[in-house]
Design an enzyme around this catalytic site. Sequence first.
Site, mmCIF file in Angstrom:
data_model
loop_
_atom_site.group_PDB
_atom_site.id
_atom_site.type_symbol
_atom_site.label_atom_id
_atom_site.label_comp_id
_atom_site.label_asym_id
_atom_site.label_seq_id
_atom_site.Cartn_x
_atom_site.Cartn_y
_atom_site.Cartn_z
ATOM 1 N N HIS A 1 35.682 40.247 40.958
ATOM 2 C CA HIS A 1 36.065 40.591 39.588
ATOM 3 C C HIS A 1 34.885 40.703 38.625
ATOM 4 O O HIS A 1 35.056 41.121 37.491
ATOM 5 C CB HIS A 1 37.061 39.555 39.039
HETATM 6 C C1 UD1 Z 1 36.286 34.883 32.722
HETATM 7 C C2 UD1 Z 1 35.056 33.965 32.835
HETATM 8 C C3 UD1 Z 1 34.536 33.956 34.276
HETATM 9 C C4 UD1 Z 1 35.631 33.690 35.289
HETATM 10 C C5 UD1 Z 1 36.758 34.698 35.048
HETATM 11 C C6 UD1 Z 1 37.902 34.620 35.997
HETATM 12 C C7 UD1 Z 1 33.791 34.108 30.706
HETATM 13 C C8 UD1 Z 1 32.521 34.555 30.078
HETATM 14 N N1 UD1 Z 1 33.964 34.453 32.003
HETATM 15 O O1 UD1 Z 1 35.897 36.197 32.952
HETATM 16 O O2 UD1 Z 1 33.559 32.933 34.392
HETATM 17 O O3 UD1 Z 1 35.115 33.876 36.578
HETATM 18 O O4 UD1 Z 1 37.234 34.456 33.699
HETATM 19 O O5 UD1 Z 1 38.464 33.381 36.019
HETATM 20 O O6 UD1 Z 1 34.578 33.477 30.061
HETATM 21 N N2 UD1 Z 1 42.679 40.316 31.115
HETATM 22 C C9 UD1 Z 1 43.985 40.629 31.295
HETATM 23 N N3 UD1 Z 1 44.861 39.594 31.511
HETATM 24 C C10 UD1 Z 1 44.495 38.298 31.545
HETATM 25 C C11 UD1 Z 1 43.144 38.005 31.368
HETATM 26 C C12 UD1 Z 1 42.239 39.007 31.159
HETATM 27 O O7 UD1 Z 1 44.378 41.776 31.265
HETATM 28 O O8 UD1 Z 1 45.356 37.422 31.754
HETATM 29 C C13 UD1 Z 1 41.716 41.411 30.885
HETATM 30 C C14 UD1 Z 1 41.463 41.638 29.400
HETATM 31 O O9 UD1 Z 1 41.419 42.994 29.193
HETATM 32 C C15 UD1 Z 1 40.096 41.072 29.171
HETATM 33 C C16 UD1 Z 1 39.436 41.256 30.542
HETATM 34 O O10 UD1 Z 1 40.478 41.096 31.484
HETATM 35 O O11 UD1 Z 1 39.417 41.743 28.173
HETATM 36 C C17 UD1 Z 1 38.342 40.256 30.845
HETATM 37 O O12 UD1 Z 1 38.840 38.937 30.645
HETATM 38 P P1 UD1 Z 1 37.874 37.775 30.105
HETATM 39 O O13 UD1 Z 1 38.636 36.519 29.976
HETATM 40 O O14 UD1 Z 1 37.121 38.278 28.927
HETATM 41 O O15 UD1 Z 1 36.781 37.644 31.235
HETATM 42 P P2 UD1 Z 1 36.911 37.413 32.781
HETATM 43 O O16 UD1 Z 1 36.287 38.551 33.479
HETATM 44 O O17 UD1 Z 1 38.298 37.050 33.129
HETATM 45 N N1 UDP Z 2 42.542 32.191 42.455
HETATM 46 C C1 UDP Z 2 43.916 32.256 42.330
HETATM 47 N N2 UDP Z 2 44.505 33.476 42.387
HETATM 48 C C2 UDP Z 2 43.811 34.638 42.565
HETATM 49 C C3 UDP Z 2 42.403 34.556 42.699
HETATM 50 C C4 UDP Z 2 41.796 33.311 42.620
HETATM 51 O O1 UDP Z 2 44.572 31.229 42.190
HETATM 52 O O2 UDP Z 2 44.420 35.705 42.593
HETATM 53 C C5 UDP Z 2 41.902 30.874 42.365
HETATM 54 C C6 UDP Z 2 40.929 30.581 43.478
HETATM 55 O O3 UDP Z 2 41.549 29.942 44.533
HETATM 56 C C7 UDP Z 2 39.909 29.708 42.796
HETATM 57 C C8 UDP Z 2 39.969 30.090 41.340
HETATM 58 O O4 UDP Z 2 41.132 30.869 41.185
HETATM 59 O O5 UDP Z 2 40.288 28.377 42.877
HETATM 60 C C9 UDP Z 2 38.720 30.831 40.995
HETATM 61 O O6 UDP Z 2 38.845 31.433 39.802
HETATM 62 P P1 UDP Z 2 38.036 32.729 39.414
HETATM 63 O O7 UDP Z 2 37.514 33.437 40.570
HETATM 64 O O8 UDP Z 2 38.926 33.454 38.493
HETATM 65 O O9 UDP Z 2 36.865 32.112 38.525
HETATM 66 P P2 UDP Z 2 35.437 31.492 38.887
HETATM 67 O O10 UDP Z 2 35.651 30.397 39.853
HETATM 68 O O11 UDP Z 2 34.591 32.592 39.422
HETATM 69 O O12 UDP Z 2 34.930 31.019 37.582
#
Ligand code: UD1
Ligand code: UDP
Length: 370
Positions: free
Chosen positions: A208
Amino acid sequence: MKIVTVVGARPQFIKAAVVSRELRKEFEEILVHTGQHYDYNMSEVFFEELDIPKPDYNLGISGGTHGKMTGEMLIEIEKVLLKESPDAVLLYGDTNSTLAGALAAVKLHIPVIHVEAGNRLGTKNNPEEVNRILTDHASSLHLCCTDSAKEYLSKEGITDTAYVVGDPMYDAFKFYSNKVKHEATETLISLCGEKMEIPEKFYYMTCHREENAGKDETLIEILSAMESLDSKTIYPVHPRNTGRVKRIIEEKGYKNIIACKPVGYLMSVYLVNHAEKIVTDSGGLQREAFFAEKQCITVFDYVVWPETMIDDRNQLSKPCREEILNKLEKKQTVHENHAFGDGNSCKKIVKHIINILKNEEKRYERKIAQ
Ligand code: UD1
Ligand code: UDP
């Protein structure tokens, strides 16, 4: 005594699930959800499945630039802290919700407790690295998952407030691995909403990060590597990448990739435990692969969890088809390893919080005032 905990993103819900349970035996906890992750399968499913207490506040803040999101969170978290007047603020990891919580609390002279303190990549180009560094330097208690994290803090002059407690993600993984029932994990939902079966043999992939999934070129390299493997790949897709993934799979005619909506944590634990191998750019998933003794390829330029790299159990790869395939072929020997604790880090986290807030209150206040 009262603690405000701030969460907002998927990995924080998992950590809060296990820590809150212990914390609430000793403290009043007020749970603030910033709203950063908001889709049902990015947020609510974790609260339901993991029995996380309902948030006392949901700030409904998500999307936009990093500055806008963090700034809006800062304003709203400050209001909550002024109203609740807690003894400390508890934060997890490295998201924008973490940083906003740290800034709001430290400006009000409320002690910040940082769980998952000290991890470092060595580049400020990564948004999570900036969040980690700033949060650590605003914190009064640093609870590290691993020895290497404590060492990084020490290099930055943070010594006598840092403790290694193990990884609450390991606590969660151990706890919920025993609870996952196959009936609960039978189907996946495709990106178009249809039910899909889990094959008997499969690879588990998540991807992602902007660096990998934000451009066609890099995502195609990764997907084409997975397409050429001997078993199908299950790929739950973060909502930010749905459009691109769907289009590429259609255009390229990939048949070996099961792209689906994000799954709940129980399903994710099931997939980790039953996968052949794991390919990911997730900090959480690369540790879970290690916990489950599965070979992992982390598609990223930097080591985030050095302890997982032992015996090549976790290997870095560029988003390059050939490199991913070559590294997946490597044979491994797995030795038992306790770098992430013994599954009781939550108890240690709460013990340190008690120690610093209750038993050493005076010493602590002096430290904060310095
Ligand atoms: C965030 C975290 C990252 C983590 C990731 C996944 C930061 C800087 N990064 O990144 O460390 O690995 O979460 O857990 O905080 N969106 C949706 N639905 C949702 C959530 C997000 O559509 O429920 C879309 C929105 O358009 C949003 C984009 O995803 O703008 C990115 O989401 P955001 O929370 O900004 O960053 P992540 O890439 O999720
Ligand atoms: N995870 C989940 N559903 C998914 C993908 C990931 O429950 O569809 C869980 C995964 O097992 C892990 C956590 O989410 O425990 C990791 O989160 P993510 O990759 O979003 O964030 P990061 O760890 O990179 O900050």
